[in-house]
Scaffold this active site. Structure first.
Site, PDB file in Angstrom:
ATOM      1  N   LYS A  69      16.082  41.015   0.142  1.00 33.41           N
ATOM      2  CA  LYS A  69      15.358  41.576  -1.003  1.00 33.41           C
ATOM      3  C   LYS A  69      15.402  40.626  -2.194  1.00 33.41           C
ATOM      4  O   LYS A  69      14.404  40.413  -2.867  1.00 33.41           O
ATOM      5  CB  LYS A  69      15.931  42.944  -1.378  1.00 33.41           C
ATOM      6  CG  LYS A  69      15.641  43.981  -0.304  1.00 33.41           C
ATOM      7  CD  LYS A  69      15.489  45.380  -0.822  1.00 33.41           C
ATOM      8  CE  LYS A  69      14.653  46.160   0.172  1.00 33.41           C
ATOM      9  NZ  LYS A  69      15.039  47.500   0.410  1.00 33.41           N
TER      10      LYS A  69
ATOM     11  N   LYS B  83      10.230  44.285  10.055  1.00 33.84           N
ATOM     12  CA  LYS B  83      10.511  45.724  10.118  1.00 33.84           C
ATOM     13  C   LYS B  83       9.429  46.535   9.396  1.00 33.84           C
ATOM     14  O   LYS B  83       8.931  46.105   8.359  1.00 33.84           O
ATOM     15  CB  LYS B  83      11.869  45.969   9.439  1.00 33.84           C
ATOM     16  CG  LYS B  83      12.377  47.382   9.512  1.00 33.84           C
ATOM     17  CD  LYS B  83      13.667  47.537   8.736  1.00 33.84           C
ATOM     18  CE  LYS B  83      13.491  48.525   7.618  1.00 33.84           C
ATOM     19  NZ  LYS B  83      14.623  48.856   6.820  1.00 33.84           N
TER      20      LYS B  83
ATOM     21  N   LYS C 182       9.103  50.895   3.901  1.00 37.53           N
ATOM     22  CA  LYS C 182       8.242  51.556   2.914  1.00 37.53           C
ATOM     23  C   LYS C 182       7.934  50.673   1.713  1.00 37.53           C
ATOM     24  O   LYS C 182       6.902  50.835   1.076  1.00 37.53           O
ATOM     25  CB  LYS C 182       8.777  52.908   2.442  1.00 37.53           C
ATOM     26  CG  LYS C 182      10.232  53.137   2.408  1.00 37.53           C
ATOM     27  CD  LYS C 182      10.518  54.530   1.875  1.00 37.53           C
ATOM     28  CE  LYS C 182      11.834  55.047   2.400  1.00 37.53           C
ATOM     29  NZ  LYS C 182      12.983  54.178   2.095  1.00 37.53           N
TER      30      LYS C 182
END
Ligand code: AQP
Length: 328
Positions: free
Chosen positions: A112, A195, A198
């Protein structure tokens, strides 16, 4: 020792088929195995920028999705993380027992933060696993069902438990991550090496998508060269992902799914996957809508807050006592 199962989902965006197959689909059967604590990890959602109204709406949505999974609210404790203040309080304590080196090795943080400017990376993103460890130990949870990417965080929680128990005696219960045999990592339909996530919506199937949209997304999912429906992650990641989705929803093994389609062409196979996804999500969406309209989640979350707080505060007091924080 009693079996206690803990599951949290972040209200960071619209839930995906990955969240459904990895977690939601199994919530009801877990209630037959032990005492279940299910929560909405809204404090964790703050680790990435999010609009207040969106966060509130996502929280309500997630509560409805939890209930739509068919769980009996009397059999589980369903709560919002920020409504139980023990999580934040224990976080302030536990951040002293996990270290910079181990936190900076966490794959999720590296993934991230690598997409962000350094000046925009909050301390909360870095210390995410500390709060997650607190979520787990507060309920003396020993089974943590997770998708593949969360296993590393549970391992770190185990290190923390060892550290605390070695120093202060047997204060914390040792948790164990449990991964699904099929469906622990559903991949993006447009890039099956990534992956389905969301916060990275490309190639996602959202649980609230119209069924026609879902069908279209599956029919146009990236597939691989060749024509054989075969599970081969390296050479056929797209087909392997669709086989995983099919097998997980049908509750069969990958081999059984492969067998069913050994003589099929890609197009027929995709149609069968679309059918099973639309059947399952169609029924799920109906239940979600009923719960949203009746506002049945309000009472459940209020009761969940009371039940969760009572247990979490007991654990918090046990920990405070062990480490020398005076109760006054
Ligand atoms: N693609 C997936 N396949 C299988 N399981 C998945 N999970 C998430 N994506 C998949 C599992 O869902 C649980 C709740 O996830 P989360 O919302 O707390 O965080 P996450 O793992 O970071 O999920 P996302 O969708 O990728 O969220 P963002 O984009 O906000 O970070 C976990 O058990 C997870 O493994």
């Amino acid at each position: 020792m009693a079996t206690r199962i803990l599951t949290g989902i972040k209200p960071t965006g619209q839930l995906t088929l990955g969240n459904y197959i990895g977690v939601l689909k199994h919530l009801k059967e877990e209630t037959n195995r032990g005492e279940c604590f299910y929560f909405i990890a809204d404090l964790h959602a703050l680790t990435m920028p999010i609009d207040p109204e969106v966060l509130k709406q996502n929280t309500i949505d997630l509560a409805c999705f939890y209930l739509a999974s068919g769980i009996d609210p009397k059999k589980v404790t369903l709560f919002v993380q920020s409504s139980v203040s023990a999580h934040a309080e224990l976080n302030a304590i536990m951040q002293n027992y996990l270290y910079m080196g181990e936190l900076s090795r966490m794959t999720q943080f590296k993934d991230k933060s690598s997409k962000m400017k350094e000046s925009a990376i909050g301390l909360g993103l870095f210390s995410y696993p500390v709060l997650m460890a607190c979520d787990i130990v507060l309920y003396d949870a020993n089974i943590i069902p997770v998708g593949e990417d969360q296993v590393q965080h549970v391992e770190l929680t185990r290190d923390l438990v060892n550290r605390i128990n070695n120093k202060y005696g047997n204060v914390l219960v040792m948790p164990k991550a449990e991964m699904r045999k099929v469906g622990a990592r559903i991949m993006s339909l447009s890039d099956p090496t990534k992956k389905m996530s969301k916060s990275d919506p490309k190639g996602d199937i959202f649980l609230k998508d119209d069924l026609a949209v879902i069908r279209k997304k599956i029919m146009s999912a990236v597939t691989d060269s060749g024509s054989e429906v075969k599970y081969d992650i390296e050479n056929k990641p797209g087909i392997s992902n669709l086989l995983t989705i099919y097998a997980a929803l049908k509750d069969i093994s990958i081999e059984e799914a492969e067998n069913q389609f050994k003589d099929s062409r890609y197009g027929d196979f995709k149609k069968a996957v679309a059918d099973v996804v639309c059947d399952e999500l169609g029924a799920f969406q109906k239940k979600y809508q009923e719960i949203l309209e009746s506002k049945a989640y309000v009472k459940v979350l209020e009761e969940g807050k009371e039940k969760a707080s009572a247990i979490a505060n007991q654990t918090l007091n046990r920990i405070k006592d062990a480490i020398g924080l005076l109760k006054v």
